[in-house]
Design a protein around this motif. Structure first.
Motif, PDB file in Angstrom:
ATOM      1  N   CYS A 350       3.415   3.633   7.217  1.00 44.04           N
ATOM      2  CA  CYS A 350       3.207   2.479   8.136  1.00 44.04           C
ATOM      3  C   CYS A 350       3.008   3.114   9.529  1.00 44.04           C
ATOM      4  O   CYS A 350       3.556   4.113   9.914  1.00 44.04           O
ATOM      5  CB  CYS A 350       4.437   1.781   8.013  1.00 44.04           C
ATOM      6  N   LEU A 505       4.203  -2.990  10.589  1.00 40.21           N
ATOM      7  CA  LEU A 505       2.720  -3.357  10.301  1.00 40.21           C
ATOM      8  C   LEU A 505       2.380  -2.108   9.421  1.00 40.21           C
ATOM      9  O   LEU A 505       1.923  -1.336   9.997  1.00 40.21           O
ATOM     10  CB  LEU A 505       2.006  -3.489  11.584  1.00 40.21           C
ATOM     11  N   ASP A 507      -0.323  -0.028   7.495  1.00 42.70           N
ATOM     12  CA  ASP A 507      -1.836  -0.017   7.591  1.00 42.70           C
ATOM     13  C   ASP A 507      -2.075   0.819   6.319  1.00 42.70           C
ATOM     14  O   ASP A 507      -1.674   1.861   6.022  1.00 42.70           O
ATOM     15  CB  ASP A 507      -1.802   0.833   8.856  1.00 42.70           C
ATOM     16  N   THR A 584      -4.124  -4.586   7.226  1.00 42.60           N
ATOM     17  CA  THR A 584      -2.875  -4.459   7.689  1.00 42.60           C
ATOM     18  C   THR A 584      -1.949  -5.451   6.982  1.00 42.60           C
ATOM     19  O   THR A 584      -2.476  -6.846   6.651  1.00 42.60           O
ATOM     20  CB  THR A 584      -2.725  -4.663   9.020  1.00 42.60           C
ATOM     21  N   GLU A 586       1.893  -7.425   7.297  1.00 40.37           N
ATOM     22  CA  GLU A 586       3.190  -7.539   7.955  1.00 40.37           C
ATOM     23  C   GLU A 586       4.406  -7.736   7.172  1.00 40.37           C
ATOM     24  O   GLU A 586       4.362  -8.465   6.066  1.00 40.37           O
ATOM     25  CB  GLU A 586       3.363  -8.967   9.038  1.00 40.37           C
TER      26      GLU A 586
END
Length: 610
Positions: A350, A505, A507, A584, A586
């Motif tokens: 992340c 978030l 990635d 991405t 959340e």
């Protein structure tokens, strides 16, 4: 492994002080009152400078004891005092860190005035109380291999004020019974961080008998993950002034007053909320589809997120022996009825929350020394059709009673995966009615765009609708084809270290659509085939020879160029996204912590009424 005694390490340290070698001790380098001045003698101040000068070759490492340098200076000033008994009694503090010590032997008793002993990051598995000087006030045993306190309290050093037992595999009921005021009447500070204590009520009942306890460190124990921590501890120990390196304020005591007296309170239970929010960056799966493709099958795509989390409702057994085994076991049941994923591009960490266990050279016990197996259950979010931003708004709350298992799970971290489901739909076979296929382009079939095929207005529109109602065939769906587009590891260790929330978030890098991958593979296969054809024609032309061969060679080269151009045109015509964005997701993981006794009371009311 051969044993290494503490006294042997200390004797070696003392020998390396070189108390009888220049510039210490007696020798021709010393200037005495009766001696004449000569070039070979040194002033006392000069000898002392040689001990402390940063660039002096006679400066030694004295970090293992604050008394090491003063003892060397004493060997310069009054070497006649340096007999063995004096040296042992001179030491007040000893710090032997990460030296491979396995045994505390009775040689330590020679240090009869010892008050502080630090033995962190060694391999000590047992503490014989009879080998500890009775003068000890500070004892640090962090990150050793202790698994019990039986031999430590028979009897323990009576003057001990600080005891550090952190990062050891302690936590049994017997260990709790040895942490009472009967054994430690003068104990002021106790460090039990990163141990395996799970029964909060039993531990606090024992610690409440310590008459002088003011400072307590408990972070990293399984029971600290419970919703009632730290409130229950604060209210159970009214004389405590500092908990987990934080001062306890009067306002905090007032908020938690009465929490320890709630008889119906379940103190060893954690509540964890996992929230999956918005996902961005998934490429449109039909953006590069051929507009002249046949009407059937109708292809639909949807996306969802999966992860595993600990719960009292468990279905999958996993062994936390390595990250790779965990990931393989967790994806085994996901990959059933799935096609192989050839375009996985990302397995990244992340962007935030990249904490790792901070060992700093300390030998912390491994997970295998306690429990090896824990239980997890798989969760899948709802399935959403494609859009640039897919908001799952998925919130799950997990009530966990196995706090030890929860601690191991958080140390391991959470594995989050993005999955794609592809469904092919075909018209059902019918003998009664011959159905005309509707002229529908691929873009009209695309799910998630929210577009419908244009229809004429007015009465023609109504007639067209009636015809379509009669002509639209009944669709039969194939079994869904699932594949994992990407996965990411989310570290959660901060939740164990007094953290309440992890907000990240994730990635997963840039992903490519299935159509793009298939187009690239087809172009590569076609190019290889054409290259083979050109080589074969060149070879045949050379064998024929003459002008014929020259003409054929030129012709074949022309064909090759034409093919190459054609291949380039196909590649140029294929629709490729101009700008690719990383995918991405959340994610928020939060431990519930009660902020007051009244909040706990409100949560207990529904249970009492039921």
């Amino acid at each position: 492994m051969s044993s290494k005694t503490l006294s042997a390490v200390l004797e070696k340290k003392i020998r390396r002080l070189c108390l009888n070698v220049f510039p210490c001790g007696y020798g021709s380098w010393r200037k005495t009152k009766g001696s004449t001045e000569g070039g070979e003698t040194e002033e006392t101040d000069s000898l002392l400078d040689l001990l402390s000068c940063p660039h002096s070759p006679w400066r030694h490492d004295e970090s293992w004891s604050p008394q090491a340098l003063p003892l060397r200076e004493l060997a310069v000033l009054t070497p006649e005092h340096l007999h063995s008994d004096f040296i042992y009694k001179y030491f007040i503090a000893l710090r032997i860190v990460d030296k491979g010590v396995t045994v505390i032997d009775n040689g330590l008793l020679k240090f009869s005035k010892l008050e502080e002993l630090v033995l962190s990051a060694n391999h000590i598995s047992e503490i014989p109380a009879e080998c500890l000087p009775s003068t000890l006030k500070i004892l640090e045993l962090r990150a050793n291999r202790l698994s019990g306190l039986n031999s430590f309290t028979s009897p323990p050093p009576p003057r001990l004020q600080y005891l550090g037992l952190g990062s050891n595999c302690l936590g049994s009921h017997k260990d709790v019974s040895h942490l009472t005021g009967r054994h430690w009447p003068q104990l002021v500070c106790l460090d039990l961080r990163d141990c395996e204590f799970q029964d909060q009520r039993a531990l606090l009942n024992a610690l409440s008998t310590l008459p002088c306890l003011k400072t307590l460190v408990l972070e990293g124990n399984p029971f600290t993950l419970a919703s009632c921590y730290p409130g229950f501890t604060v209210d159970s120990l009214p004389h405590l002034t500092c908990l987990d390196a934080s001062w306890i304020s009067p306002e905090e005591r007032r908020c938690f007053r009465g929490l320890a007296e709630m008889t119906d309170l379940i103190v060893d239970q954690a509540s964890t909320t996992v929230c999956v929010g918005r996902m961005r960056g998934i490429p449109d799966p039909l953006i590069s589809a051929d507009g002249n493709a046949p009407d059937f099958p109708v292809v639909t795509y949807c996306y969802f997120i999966t992860y595993e989390f600990l719960s009292h409702q468990t279905s999958v057994y996993l062994t936390f022996d390595s990250e790779s085994k965990f990931d393989a076991a967790a994806t085994a049941h996901v990959m059933e009825d799935s096609s192989s994923d050839t375009d996985l591009r990302s397995n990244r960490n992340c962007e935030k929350e990249t904490s790792k266990p901070d060992t700093k050279g300390l030998m912390v016990y491994t997970e295998e020394t306690c429990h090896d197996i824990t239980l997890v259950s798989k969760h899948s979010t709802s399935k959403l059709t494609w859009s640039e931003c897919m908001d799952f708004s998925d919130t799950q709350t997990y009530i966990v009673s196995d706090l030890g298992g929860l601690k191991r799970f958080l140390n391991q971290g959470l594995y989050l995966r993005i999955e794609e489901e592809k469904v092919l739909s075909w018209p059902a076979a019918s003998d009664d009615v011959t159905v005309a296929k509707p002229s529908q382009t691929v873009k009209e079939k695309k799910v998630g765009k929210g577009k419908e095929s244009p229809i004429k207005s007015g009465s023609t529109k109504e007639k067209s609708k009636d015809k379509k109602k009669k002509s639209v065939p009944e669709m039969v769906q194939d079994a869904p084809i699932r594949r994992i587009l990407g996965s990411v590891h989310v570290p959660l260790q901060s939740l164990i270290k007094s953290g309440q929330k992890v907000d990240v978030l994730c990635d997963l890098g840039v992903l490519h659509t299935e159509t793009e991958v298939e187009t690239t593979q087809a172009l590569n296969e076609d190019l290889e085939k054409k290259i083979k054809e050109v080589k074969q024609e060149d070879k045949e032309a050379k064998q024929r020879g003459g002008s014929d061969a020259t003409h054929n060679t030129v012709a074949s080269k022309g064909k090759g160029k034409g093919r190459k151009k054609c291949g380039m045109d196909v590649h140029a015509d294929s629709s490729v996204p101009v700008q690719l964005k990383p995918v991405t997701v959340e994610l928020r993981v939060e431990l519930e912590k009660w902020q007051s006794a009244s909040e706990a009371h409100q949560l207990l009311l529904p249970q009492q009424n039921s």
